[in-house]
Write a protein that holds these residues in place. Structure first.
Motif, short mmCIF file in Angstrom:
data_model
loop_
_atom_site.label_atom_id
_atom_site.label_comp_id
_atom_site.label_asym_id
_atom_site.label_seq_id
_atom_site.Cartn_x
_atom_site.Cartn_y
_atom_site.Cartn_z
N TRP A 1 0.83 -1.20 0.00
CA TRP A 1 0.00 0.00 0.00
C TRP A 1 0.86 1.26 0.00
O TRP A 1 0.54 2.24 -0.65
CB TRP A 1 -0.95 -0.02 1.19
CG TRP A 1 -1.87 1.13 1.19
CD1 TRP A 1 -1.88 2.17 2.06
CD2 TRP A 1 -2.91 1.40 0.24
NE1 TRP A 1 -2.87 3.06 1.73
CE2 TRP A 1 -3.52 2.61 0.61
CE3 TRP A 1 -3.40 0.72 -0.87
CZ2 TRP A 1 -4.57 3.17 -0.10
CZ3 TRP A 1 -4.45 1.28 -1.58
CH2 TRP A 1 -5.02 2.49 -1.19
N THR A 2 1.99 1.21 0.72
CA THR A 2 2.91 2.35 0.74
C THR A 2 3.50 2.60 -0.64
O THR A 2 3.59 3.74 -1.09
CB THR A 2 4.02 2.11 1.77
OG1 THR A 2 3.45 1.94 3.06
CG2 THR A 2 5.00 3.27 1.81
N VAL A 3 3.89 1.54 -1.32
CA VAL A 3 4.44 1.68 -2.67
C VAL A 3 3.40 2.25 -3.62
O VAL A 3 3.69 3.13 -4.43
CB VAL A 3 4.97 0.31 -3.19
CG1 VAL A 3 5.29 0.37 -4.66
CG2 VAL A 3 6.19 -0.11 -2.39
N ILE A 4 2.18 1.76 -3.53
CA ILE A 4 1.11 2.25 -4.42
C ILE A 4 0.81 3.72 -4.17
O ILE A 4 0.70 4.51 -5.11
CB ILE A 4 -0.16 1.38 -4.25
CG1 ILE A 4 0.07 0.00 -4.84
CG2 ILE A 4 -1.36 2.04 -4.91
CD1 ILE A 4 -1.02 -0.99 -4.54
N THR A 5 0.70 4.12 -2.91
CA THR A 5 0.37 5.51 -2.63
C THR A 5 1.54 6.45 -2.91
O THR A 5 1.32 7.60 -3.32
CB THR A 5 -0.08 5.69 -1.16
OG1 THR A 5 0.94 5.21 -0.29
CG2 THR A 5 -1.38 5.00 -0.91
N ALA A 6 2.76 5.99 -2.71
CA ALA A 6 3.91 6.85 -2.97
C ALA A 6 4.17 7.03 -4.47
O ALA A 6 4.56 8.10 -4.91
CB ALA A 6 5.16 6.29 -2.28
N SER A 7 3.93 5.97 -5.24
CA SER A 7 4.20 6.07 -6.67
C SER A 7 2.98 6.50 -7.48
O SER A 7 3.11 6.79 -8.67
CB SER A 7 4.69 4.72 -7.20
OG SER A 7 3.67 3.74 -7.09
N GLY A 8 1.84 6.57 -6.86
CA GLY A 8 0.60 6.91 -7.55
C GLY A 8 0.62 8.22 -8.32
O GLY A 8 0.21 8.26 -9.48
N PRO A 9 1.06 9.32 -7.71
CA PRO A 9 1.05 10.58 -8.45
C PRO A 9 1.92 10.57 -9.71
O PRO A 9 1.50 11.08 -10.76
CB PRO A 9 1.58 11.60 -7.43
CG PRO A 9 1.27 11.00 -6.11
CD PRO A 9 1.39 9.53 -6.30
N ALA A 10 3.10 9.97 -9.63
CA ALA A 10 3.98 9.92 -10.81
C ALA A 10 3.39 9.03 -11.90
O ALA A 10 3.44 9.37 -13.08
CB ALA A 10 5.36 9.42 -10.41
N VAL A 11 2.80 7.93 -11.51
CA VAL A 11 2.19 7.03 -12.49
C VAL A 11 0.97 7.70 -13.13
O VAL A 11 0.75 7.59 -14.35
CB VAL A 11 1.81 5.68 -11.83
CG1 VAL A 11 0.99 4.82 -12.76
CG2 VAL A 11 3.05 4.94 -11.39
N ALA A 12 0.18 8.40 -12.33
CA ALA A 12 -0.99 9.10 -12.87
C ALA A 12 -0.57 10.19 -13.85
O ALA A 12 -1.20 10.36 -14.91
CB ALA A 12 -1.82 9.69 -11.73
N ALA A 13 0.49 10.92 -13.53
CA ALA A 13 0.97 11.97 -14.44
C ALA A 13 1.44 11.36 -15.75
O ALA A 13 1.14 11.88 -16.83
CB ALA A 13 2.10 12.75 -13.79
N ALA A 14 2.18 10.26 -15.68
CA ALA A 14 2.65 9.60 -16.90
C ALA A 14 1.48 9.09 -17.73
O ALA A 14 1.49 9.20 -18.96
CB ALA A 14 3.58 8.45 -16.54
N MET A 15 0.47 8.57 -17.06
CA MET A 15 -0.70 8.06 -17.78
C MET A 15 -1.46 9.18 -18.48
O MET A 15 -1.83 9.05 -19.65
CB MET A 15 -1.62 7.31 -16.82
CG MET A 15 -2.80 6.66 -17.50
SD MET A 15 -3.84 5.73 -16.37
CE MET A 15 -4.39 6.99 -15.27
N LEU A 16 -1.68 10.28 -17.77
CA LEU A 16 -2.41 11.40 -18.37
C LEU A 16 -1.64 12.02 -19.53
O LEU A 16 -2.24 12.34 -20.58
CB LEU A 16 -2.71 12.46 -17.31
CG LEU A 16 -3.73 12.05 -16.26
CD1 LEU A 16 -3.84 13.13 -15.18
CD2 LEU A 16 -5.07 11.78 -16.90
N VAL A 17 -0.34 12.18 -19.39
CA VAL A 17 0.46 12.72 -20.49
C VAL A 17 0.46 11.75 -21.67
O VAL A 17 0.34 12.16 -22.83
CB VAL A 17 1.90 13.04 -20.02
CG1 VAL A 17 2.81 13.34 -21.19
CG2 VAL A 17 1.88 14.21 -19.05
N GLY A 18 0.57 10.47 -21.38
CA GLY A 18 0.55 9.46 -22.45
C GLY A 18 -0.76 9.46 -23.21
O GLY A 18 -0.78 9.38 -24.44
#
Length: 88
Positions: A15-32
């Motif tokens: 859960w810590t990994v998911i919440t910590a990496s979530g913003p960066a993954v979401a930004a990459a997804m939206l830009v993609g």
């Protein structure tokens, strides 16, 4: 330490990994998605066109959310150290 404690620690770590990496993954997804839409509209199918904007978006998002990510990791580390101190 029994199996329930180990599963609890693993669950909290994931859960810590998911919440910590979530913003960066979401930004990459939206830009993609945005670049894919632009490529579809302009019919420019250059594969390498998506890499630079994604990398920039990820770095910017990490720079903006670094305190949040650090707090998440610090909370997890404190939890682990407290469990070690208390003997699980």
């Amino acid at each position: 330490m029994n199996e329930a404690d180990a599963l609890d620690i693993v669950q909290y770590a994931i859960w810590t990994v998911i919440t910590a990496s979530g913003p960066a993954v979401a930004a990459a997804m939206l830009v993609g998605i945005g670049i894919a839409l632009i490529q579809a509209l302009t019919q420019v199918q250059e594969i390498t066109l998506t890499f630079v904007p994604k990398i920039i978006a990820i770095f910017l998002m990490i720079a903006v959310t670094a305190p949040f990510m650090g707090a998440q990791i610090s909370t997890f580390t404190n939890l682990i150290f407290e469990r070690i101190e208390n003997g699980f």
